[in-house]
Write a protein that holds these residues in place. Sequence first.
Motif, short mmCIF file in Angstrom:
data_model
loop_
_atom_site.label_atom_id
_atom_site.label_comp_id
_atom_site.label_asym_id
_atom_site.label_seq_id
_atom_site.Cartn_x
_atom_site.Cartn_y
_atom_site.Cartn_z
N GLN A 1 0.83 4.47 3.25
CA GLN A 1 1.95 3.77 3.98
C GLN A 1 3.33 3.97 4.04
O GLN A 1 4.00 4.27 5.08
CB GLN A 1 1.37 2.13 4.75
N HIS A 2 4.07 4.29 2.53
CA HIS A 2 5.44 4.90 2.58
C HIS A 2 5.29 6.23 1.74
O HIS A 2 4.89 5.64 0.49
CB HIS A 2 5.71 2.82 1.69
N ASP B 1 0.66 -0.89 -0.04
CA ASP B 1 -0.10 0.20 -0.21
C ASP B 1 0.72 1.99 0.07
O ASP B 1 1.42 1.52 1.23
CB ASP B 1 -1.16 -0.08 1.66
#
Length: 88
Positions: free
Chosen positions: A43-44, A40
């Motif tokens: 999320q980064h 995802d």
Amino acid sequence: MSAPKRFTVMSREWCHLCHELVDALRPLAAEYGWAIEVIDVDQHPELEARWDELVPVLLHGEHELCHYHLDEAAVRAYCSGFPLESRA
């Protein structure tokens, strides 16, 4: 050393195209014996910055195979370039 036989899908949880690409990829990955890793990008931050509007993106290592929709012909051509593993 070559990358492991694992597809990586840059994805977003809320993205219907992402879910469709992964669903279409599953039988192909099973056929070739490859794993699927879904990341995802939200999320980064570094991945979101790189891939943002291109997701979903299907990768093998750093090699981009397709984005938005599964290009089955391109993935099959790419996978067929890998030699069979020895069973000895």
